[in-house]
Design a protein around this motif. Structure first.
Motif, PDB file in Angstrom:
ATOM      1  N   VAL A  62       0.777  -1.104   0.089  1.00 57.76           N
ATOM      2  CA  VAL A  62       0.024   0.014  -0.002  1.00 57.76           C
ATOM      3  C   VAL A  62       1.025   1.423  -0.065  1.00 57.76           C
ATOM      4  CG1 VAL A  62      -1.878   1.347   1.521  1.00 57.76           C
ATOM      5  CG2 VAL A  62      -1.965  -1.307   1.200  1.00 57.76           C
ATOM      6  N   TRP A  63       0.816   2.152  -1.003  1.00 60.08           N
ATOM      7  CA  TRP A  63       1.620   3.138  -1.172  1.00 60.08           C
ATOM      8  C   TRP A  63       0.922   4.400  -0.702  1.00 60.08           C
ATOM      9  CZ3 TRP A  63       6.525   3.445  -2.437  1.00 60.08           C
ATOM     10  CH2 TRP A  63       7.294   4.707  -2.701  1.00 60.08           C
ATOM     11  N   VAL A  64       1.281   5.136   0.329  1.00 55.63           N
ATOM     12  CA  VAL A  64       0.652   6.207   1.000  1.00 55.63           C
ATOM     13  C   VAL A  64       1.127   7.465   0.472  1.00 55.63           C
ATOM     14  CG1 VAL A  64       0.586   7.434   3.320  1.00 55.63           C
ATOM     15  CG2 VAL A  64       0.955   5.007   3.364  1.00 55.63           C
ATOM     16  N   HIS A  65       0.035   8.350   0.194  1.00 51.71           N
ATOM     17  CA  HIS A  65       0.340   9.643  -0.565  1.00 51.71           C
ATOM     18  C   HIS A  65       0.238  10.830   0.355  1.00 51.71           C
ATOM     19  CE1 HIS A  65       0.431   7.976  -4.751  1.00 51.71           C
ATOM     20  NE2 HIS A  65      -0.138   6.922  -4.260  1.00 51.71           N
ATOM     21  N   TRP A  66      -0.436  10.774   1.405  1.00 52.03           N
ATOM     22  CA  TRP A  66      -0.937  11.908   2.188  1.00 52.03           C
ATOM     23  C   TRP A  66      -1.278  11.317   3.771  1.00 52.03           C
ATOM     24  CZ3 TRP A  66      -5.013  16.303   0.769  1.00 52.03           C
ATOM     25  CH2 TRP A  66      -4.698  17.507   1.135  1.00 52.03           C
ATOM     26  N   VAL A  67      -0.602  12.189   4.568  1.00 51.59           N
ATOM     27  CA  VAL A  67      -1.016  12.061   6.043  1.00 51.59           C
ATOM     28  C   VAL A  67      -1.277  13.538   6.706  1.00 51.59           C
ATOM     29  CG1 VAL A  67      -0.385  10.935   8.024  1.00 51.59           C
ATOM     30  CG2 VAL A  67       0.119  10.015   5.972  1.00 51.59           C
ATOM     31  N   LEU A  68      -2.553  13.642   7.034  1.00 53.30           N
ATOM     32  CA  LEU A  68      -2.803  14.763   7.746  1.00 53.30           C
ATOM     33  C   LEU A  68      -3.494  14.311   9.025  1.00 53.30           C
ATOM     34  CD1 LEU A  68      -4.359  17.146   5.209  1.00 53.30           C
ATOM     35  CD2 LEU A  68      -2.081  17.241   6.136  1.00 53.30           C
ATOM     36  N   GLN A  93       1.102  17.457   9.635  1.00 48.89           N
ATOM     37  CA  GLN A  93       1.440  16.622   8.446  1.00 48.89           C
ATOM     38  C   GLN A  93       2.221  15.549   8.972  1.00 48.89           C
ATOM     39  OE1 GLN A  93       1.422  18.491   4.336  1.00 48.89           O
ATOM     40  NE2 GLN A  93       2.394  19.859   5.496  1.00 48.89           N
ATOM     41  N   GLY A  94       1.878  14.309   8.399  1.00 47.66           N
ATOM     42  CA  GLY A  94       2.675  13.177   8.488  1.00 47.66           C
ATOM     43  C   GLY A  94       3.557  12.841   7.395  1.00 47.66           C
ATOM     44  N   LEU A  95       4.362  11.795   7.176  1.00 46.50           N
ATOM     45  CA  LEU A  95       5.053  11.417   6.105  1.00 46.50           C
ATOM     46  C   LEU A  95       4.702  10.764   5.168  1.00 46.50           C
ATOM     47  CD1 LEU A  95       8.500  10.774   7.800  1.00 46.50           C
ATOM     48  CD2 LEU A  95       7.993  12.654   6.573  1.00 46.50           C
ATOM     49  N   ASN A  96       4.541  10.901   3.836  1.00 46.34           N
ATOM     50  CA  ASN A  96       4.073   9.874   2.603  1.00 46.34           C
ATOM     51  C   ASN A  96       5.201   8.825   2.535  1.00 46.34           C
ATOM     52  OD1 ASN A  96       5.859  11.255   0.900  1.00 46.34           O
ATOM     53  ND2 ASN A  96       4.212  12.860   0.466  1.00 46.34           N
ATOM     54  N   ASP A 128       1.343  16.027  19.669  1.00 50.22           N
ATOM     55  CA  ASP A 128       2.186  16.131  18.451  1.00 50.22           C
ATOM     56  C   ASP A 128       3.104  14.966  18.153  1.00 50.22           C
ATOM     57  OD1 ASP A 128       4.196  16.891  16.869  1.00 50.22           O
ATOM     58  OD2 ASP A 128       4.679  18.834  17.995  1.00 50.22           O
ATOM     59  N   LEU A 129       2.969  14.285  17.060  1.00 51.63           N
ATOM     60  CA  LEU A 129       3.585  13.274  16.775  1.00 51.63           C
ATOM     61  C   LEU A 129       4.901  13.250  15.866  1.00 51.63           C
ATOM     62  CD1 LEU A 129       0.362  10.973  16.014  1.00 51.63           C
ATOM     63  CD2 LEU A 129       1.666  10.799  18.064  1.00 51.63           C
ATOM     64  N   GLY A 130       5.049  14.633  15.608  1.00 51.13           N
ATOM     65  CA  GLY A 130       6.205  14.878  14.696  1.00 51.13           C
ATOM     66  C   GLY A 130       5.524  14.772  13.518  1.00 51.13           C
ATOM     67  N   HIS A 131       6.478  14.016  12.433  1.00 51.37           N
ATOM     68  CA  HIS A 131       5.981  13.722  11.294  1.00 51.37           C
ATOM     69  C   HIS A 131       5.583  12.153  11.023  1.00 51.37           C
ATOM     70  CE1 HIS A 131       6.554  17.951  10.131  1.00 51.37           C
ATOM     71  NE2 HIS A 131       7.685  17.994  10.351  1.00 51.37           N
ATOM     72  N   PRO A 132       4.603  11.764  11.738  1.00 56.62           N
ATOM     73  CA  PRO A 132       4.405  10.302  11.612  1.00 56.62           C
ATOM     74  C   PRO A 132       4.013   9.679  10.336  1.00 56.62           C
ATOM     75  CG  PRO A 132       2.423  11.367  12.344  1.00 56.62           C
ATOM     76  CD  PRO A 132       3.251  12.356  11.993  1.00 56.62           C
ATOM     77  N   ASP A 133       4.737   8.571  10.309  1.00 57.70           N
ATOM     78  CA  ASP A 133       4.198   7.570   9.039  1.00 57.70           C
ATOM     79  C   ASP A 133       2.722   7.266   9.083  1.00 57.70           C
ATOM     80  OD1 ASP A 133       4.329   5.280  10.735  1.00 57.70           O
ATOM     81  OD2 ASP A 133       6.083   4.500   9.497  1.00 57.70           O
ATOM     82  N   LYS A 134       1.947   6.421   8.156  1.00 57.93           N
ATOM     83  CA  LYS A 134       0.629   6.128   8.367  1.00 57.93           C
ATOM     84  C   LYS A 134       0.548   5.272   9.511  1.00 57.93           C
ATOM     85  CE  LYS A 134      -2.282   2.661   6.477  1.00 57.93           C
ATOM     86  NZ  LYS A 134      -2.608   1.615   5.508  1.00 57.93           N
ATOM     87  N   GLN A 135       1.386   4.353   9.688  1.00 58.69           N
ATOM     88  CA  GLN A 135       1.300   3.232  10.817  1.00 58.69           C
ATOM     89  C   GLN A 135       1.307   3.791  12.028  1.00 58.69           C
ATOM     90  OE1 GLN A 135       4.473  -0.001  10.711  1.00 58.69           O
ATOM     91  NE2 GLN A 135       3.554  -0.713  12.551  1.00 58.69           N
ATOM     92  N   ARG A 136       2.193   4.990  12.425  1.00 60.37           N
ATOM     93  CA  ARG A 136       2.257   5.669  13.369  1.00 60.37           C
ATOM     94  C   ARG A 136       0.913   6.272  14.118  1.00 60.37           C
ATOM     95  NH1 ARG A 136       6.041   9.928  15.693  1.00 60.37           N
ATOM     96  NH2 ARG A 136       5.775   9.706  17.883  1.00 60.37           N
TER      97      ARG A 136
END
Length: 157
Positions: A62-68, A93-96, A128-136
Motif C-alpha cells: 500500500v503506497w501512502v500519498h498523504w497523511v494529515l 502533516q505526517g510522512l508519505n 504532537d507526533l512529529g511527522h508520523p508515517d501512516k502506521q504511527r
C-alpha cells in the motif's frame, strides 16, 4: 458510528482523478469537502493511499500519498493545491511513502490504480507526533475513531 461523508468537487466517488492532481499534472492535492462530523469530534485525520502498488495485477504494498492529522472539526474542506501554510490552524502533516510531508499525487507505473481518501473523526486531539508515517498515526488513533468517510478515485497513466 455516525454518518460522515467525504467528497471532492474535482471528481465523483469511483471516478477518475483529473490528471492535474497527479504527477502528470501539477501534483497538487484535489479539493476535498466533508459533512459535519459527529458530536464529540475533537479532531480529524486524513490518509490517502494506493493499495495497488506497484501493479494492480500483482499488488505488493500500500503506497501512502498523504497523511494529515489534528484537522479542526470545523474546517469542512480543504482547497485544491493546499500548502502547509494554508492548512487549517493546528493541522499537522505526517510522512508519505516518498518520506516527505505533504501531498504526493498518483503516479502509477503500470495499470489503473485505486486511490482511497479516508477521513477519520476522532474523539481527541492527538499529541504532537512529529511527522508520523501512516502506521504511527493509525496506532495513535486506535480506540478514538468516532466515524470514517471514504472517497475512492482511480488513475491510470
Amino acid at each position: 458510528m455516525s454518518a460522515l461523508t467525504l467528497t471532492s468537487p474535482a471528481f465523483a466517488n469511483t471516478a477518475d482523478i483529473p490528471a492535474i492532481y497527479t504527477c502528470d499534472g501539477h501534483d497538487s492535492s484535489p479539493p476535498l469537502a466533508w459533512t459535519a462530523p459527529p458530536a464529540g469530534t475533537r479532531s480529524l485525520a486524513l490518509i490517502v493511499e494506493d493499495p495497488d502498488a506497484p501493479d494492480p495485477a500483482a499488488p505488493q504494498r500500500v503506497w501512502v500519498h498523504w497523511v494529515l492529522y489534528n484537522l479542526p472539526p470545523s474546517a469542512g474542506s480543504l482547497p485544491a493545491g493546499v500548502h502547509v501554510d494554508s492548512l487549517p490552524p493546528g493541522t499537522q502533516q505526517g510522512l508519505n511513502d516518498w518520506k516527505r510531508t505533504g501531498y504526493g499525487g498518483p503516479c502509477p507505473p503500470i495499470g489503473r490504480h485505486r486511490y482511497f481518501f479516508r477521513l477519520y473523526a476522532l474523539d481527541k486531539l492527538l499529541p504532537d507526533l512529529g511527522h508520523p508515517d501512516k502506521q504511527r498515526l493509525v496506532q495513535a488513533m486506535q480506540g478514538h475513531v468516532l466515524a470514517q468517510a471514504e472517497l475512492l478515485g482511480f488513475y491510470q497513466r
